[in-house]
Design a protein around this motif. Structure first.
Motif, short mmCIF file in Angstrom:
data_model
loop_
_atom_site.label_atom_id
_atom_site.label_comp_id
_atom_site.label_asym_id
_atom_site.label_seq_id
_atom_site.Cartn_x
_atom_site.Cartn_y
_atom_site.Cartn_z
N THR A 333 0.48 -0.85 -0.01
CA THR A 333 0.14 0.14 -0.15
C THR A 333 0.93 0.90 -0.26
O THR A 333 1.93 1.20 0.77
CB THR A 333 -1.38 0.29 1.35
OG1 THR A 333 -1.85 1.24 1.31
CG2 THR A 333 -0.48 0.38 2.39
N TRP A 334 0.07 2.42 -0.41
CA TRP A 334 0.82 3.33 -0.74
C TRP A 334 -0.06 4.64 -0.58
O TRP A 334 -1.11 4.66 -0.43
CB TRP A 334 2.01 3.51 -1.84
CG TRP A 334 1.72 3.47 -3.39
CD1 TRP A 334 1.42 4.56 -3.43
CD2 TRP A 334 1.62 2.56 -4.06
NE1 TRP A 334 0.86 4.00 -4.88
CE2 TRP A 334 1.04 2.81 -4.41
CE3 TRP A 334 1.36 1.00 -3.51
CZ2 TRP A 334 0.24 2.02 -5.73
CZ3 TRP A 334 1.16 -0.09 -4.37
CH2 TRP A 334 0.84 1.07 -5.79
N TRP A 335 0.41 5.81 -0.58
CA TRP A 335 -0.21 7.23 -1.13
C TRP A 335 0.11 7.94 -2.02
O TRP A 335 1.36 7.92 -2.20
CB TRP A 335 -1.23 8.08 0.29
CG TRP A 335 0.42 8.25 0.83
CD1 TRP A 335 0.71 8.45 2.32
CD2 TRP A 335 0.62 9.86 0.65
NE1 TRP A 335 1.07 9.39 2.10
CE2 TRP A 335 1.46 10.28 1.41
CE3 TRP A 335 0.34 10.63 -0.62
CZ2 TRP A 335 2.11 11.31 1.78
CZ3 TRP A 335 1.77 11.97 -0.33
CH2 TRP A 335 2.20 12.14 0.53
N LYS A 336 -0.67 8.17 -2.96
CA LYS A 336 -0.91 9.02 -4.03
C LYS A 336 -0.96 10.98 -3.80
O LYS A 336 -1.71 11.29 -3.30
CB LYS A 336 -1.41 8.23 -5.95
CG LYS A 336 -0.84 9.44 -6.79
CD LYS A 336 -1.99 8.83 -7.83
CE LYS A 336 -1.32 7.32 -7.77
NZ LYS A 336 -0.10 7.02 -8.93
N ASN A 337 0.15 11.09 -4.21
CA ASN A 337 -0.63 13.17 -3.67
C ASN A 337 -1.03 13.50 -5.11
O ASN A 337 -0.20 14.65 -5.47
CB ASN A 337 1.00 13.30 -3.95
CG ASN A 337 0.78 14.91 -3.18
OD1 ASN A 337 0.25 15.07 -2.77
ND2 ASN A 337 1.92 15.96 -3.18
N ASP A 338 -1.70 13.35 -5.32
CA ASP A 338 -3.15 14.23 -5.90
C ASP A 338 -3.07 15.60 -5.97
O ASP A 338 -3.14 15.90 -4.50
CB ASP A 338 -4.46 13.62 -6.25
CG ASP A 338 -4.93 14.33 -7.66
OD1 ASP A 338 -5.11 15.65 -7.73
OD2 ASP A 338 -4.91 13.67 -8.90
N PRO A 339 -3.29 16.92 -6.48
CA PRO A 339 -3.11 17.80 -6.45
C PRO A 339 -4.28 18.07 -5.61
O PRO A 339 -4.72 19.17 -4.77
CB PRO A 339 -2.69 18.81 -7.49
CG PRO A 339 -1.66 17.73 -8.15
CD PRO A 339 -2.11 16.93 -8.34
N ALA A 340 -5.03 17.65 -6.36
CA ALA A 340 -6.68 17.99 -5.47
C ALA A 340 -6.51 17.35 -4.62
O ALA A 340 -7.62 17.46 -3.52
CB ALA A 340 -7.73 17.50 -6.43
N SER A 341 -6.66 15.87 -4.33
CA SER A 341 -6.15 15.11 -2.82
C SER A 341 -5.16 14.16 -2.63
O SER A 341 -4.70 13.89 -3.35
CB SER A 341 -8.02 14.66 -2.66
OG SER A 341 -7.76 13.63 -3.54
N ARG A 342 -5.33 13.43 -1.72
CA ARG A 342 -4.53 12.63 -1.54
C ARG A 342 -5.20 10.67 -1.34
O ARG A 342 -5.97 10.68 -0.73
CB ARG A 342 -3.25 12.01 -0.32
CG ARG A 342 -2.28 13.69 -0.18
CD ARG A 342 -1.98 13.04 0.84
NE ARG A 342 -0.56 14.06 0.75
CZ ARG A 342 -0.25 13.78 2.34
NH1 ARG A 342 -0.31 13.51 3.26
NH2 ARG A 342 1.76 14.86 2.85
N GLU A 343 -4.46 9.74 -2.33
CA GLU A 343 -5.33 8.96 -2.02
C GLU A 343 -4.75 7.26 -1.92
O GLU A 343 -3.48 7.62 -2.32
CB GLU A 343 -6.34 8.82 -3.50
CG GLU A 343 -7.33 10.30 -4.40
CD GLU A 343 -8.71 9.59 -3.25
OE1 GLU A 343 -8.51 8.87 -2.62
OE2 GLU A 343 -9.30 10.74 -3.45
N VAL A 344 -5.33 6.28 -1.29
CA VAL A 344 -4.62 5.59 -1.06
C VAL A 344 -4.35 4.34 -1.82
O VAL A 344 -6.06 4.31 -2.69
CB VAL A 344 -5.14 4.66 0.55
CG1 VAL A 344 -4.24 3.85 0.60
CG2 VAL A 344 -5.11 6.17 1.67
#
Length: 380
Positions: A333-344
């Motif tokens: 698992t990890w999180w993605k740093n989207d400018p609009a939101s972070r998602e797992v």
């Protein structure tokens, strides 16, 4: 029994074998498991279970993915943060409504219990099976507390700072002030002992069973140290910086400088292997069995990579930063740093089914070992 019947038995056996023959190959399947469009932090994984904090309106809640679907474990007007997971047991920090103190909560798959239940600042919980460990500010300094499934025990009591505990089974480790130095300390379920033997700063201990690793300053630069349940030895001894060790059984990983940037190194109790060798920094390694994950730059942003003991696979490839991977067997698992939101995100290794031709070939090989016996019985 006639020849037609014998042939039918052979065909049925071949088809039956084809359904249970294990996969020859496998592929990583990546899934987004958070869908709230919120700021997230700290995904942790145990088997195919993942937990994290999701923020909305500045309120943090705990979310749980069980391998199939995502559910929200908490729903209140206070902040819940820093979840950790071991099997079905999940712990986290929960602030009181006035944000004046925090408690540690344990979810056992059915019920949520406040296991610290005091008016102090309880933080950074970690769980392993029935045991939980955390840090508490007692009004003077930070101390370590341990829950054995029934009772809470204070396992450090000094005038220095004890910080960021980790736990495996009944063993807990942390970094604490001993005199003027920073040392690594172990509580084995009965007593507390000092593991580090150098007179310099020892930080970031990690534990798996009786094996403990940490970063220690050797007077020149940081090195990696190992306590194997009996003795403490340095794993590295060079003029370059090493940091962020992690351990799973006998396997250890860390990030080490090659004089240009950080690369990922792996130790299997015998040999140190450099897994990466490129011109970009590779950092945040984690290990579970033979699986190693890390985040590495690709010249544009950070991506997630996994090494299975033989080869490396790049799990992500986009224009967003993928950060802070965690691994538990073939589950990542990890999180993605989207400018609009972070998602797992969650990746797991899925076996590819064998083709019928492969299944028949192997089935024939297996069946041939029994051919004479089957024919003899059929002709009786």
């Amino acid at each position: 029994m006639n020849r037609t019947t014998i042939a039918t038995l052979v065909l049925v056996s071949l088809v039956s074998f084809s359904f249970w023959i294990p996969a020859a190959n496998a592929q990583w399947v990546v899934t987004q498991i958070s869908e709230n469009g919120r700021f997230v932090e700290g995904p942790e994984v145990s088997g195919n279970n993942v937990v994290w904090t999701g923020f909305g309106d500045f309120i943090g809640e705990i979310y749980h993915f069980d391998g199939n679907s995502t559910s929200q474990l908490t729903s209140n007007s206070t902040i819940d943060r820093y979840p950790d997971i071991s099997g079905e047991r999940i712990v986290w920090l929960g602030l009181d409504p006035n944000n004046t103190f925090s408690d540690i909560f344990l979810y056992d798959g059915v019920t949520t219990t406040n296991i610290s239940n005091n008016d102090l600042a309880d933080t950074f919980p970690k769980v392993s099976e029935d045991a939980v460990v955390w840090r508490t500010f007692d009004g003077n300094d930070d101390e370590i507390f341990y829950y054995d499934g029934t009772t809470v025990i204070q396992v450090s009591d000094n005038s220095g700072v004890d910080d960021r505990p980790q736990i495996s089974g009944t063993n807990a480790v942390w970094s604490g002030d001993v005199g003027a130095e920073r040392e690594v300390l172990l509580f084995d379920g009965t007593s507390t002992v000092q593991l580090s033997t150098t007179s310099t700063a020892n930080i970031n201990p990690q534990i798996s069973g009786s094996n403990v690793v940490w970063t220690g300053w050797d007077g020149t630069d940081p090195e990696i140290y190992l306590y194997d349940g009996v003795t403490t030895v340095p794993l590295t001894d060079n003029s370059l910086a090493e940091a962020r060790p992690q351990v799973s059984g006998k396997n250890i990983v860390w990030m080490g400088s090659d004089g240009n940037d950080f690369e990922i190194f792996f130790y299997d109790e015998t040999t140190i292997t450099q897994i990466t060798d490129n011109d970009y920094p590779d950092i945040e390694p984690h290990v579970s069995g033979n699986f190693v994950v890390w985040q590495g730059e690709d010249g544009n942003d950070s991506e997630i990579f996994v090494w299975d003991g033989t080869s490396t696979t790049q799990l992500t490839d986009d224009d967003l930063d993928d950060l802070f991977p965690r691994v538990s067997g073939p589950n990542i698992t990890w999180w993605k740093n989207d400018p609009a939101s972070r998602e797992v995100f969650y990746a797991t290794l899925i076996p590819e089914p064998w083709s019928m031709a492969q299944a028949v070939i192997v089935s024939i090989m297996i069946f041939s070992c029994r051919r004479r016996h089957l024919l003899a019985q059929a002709l009786e």
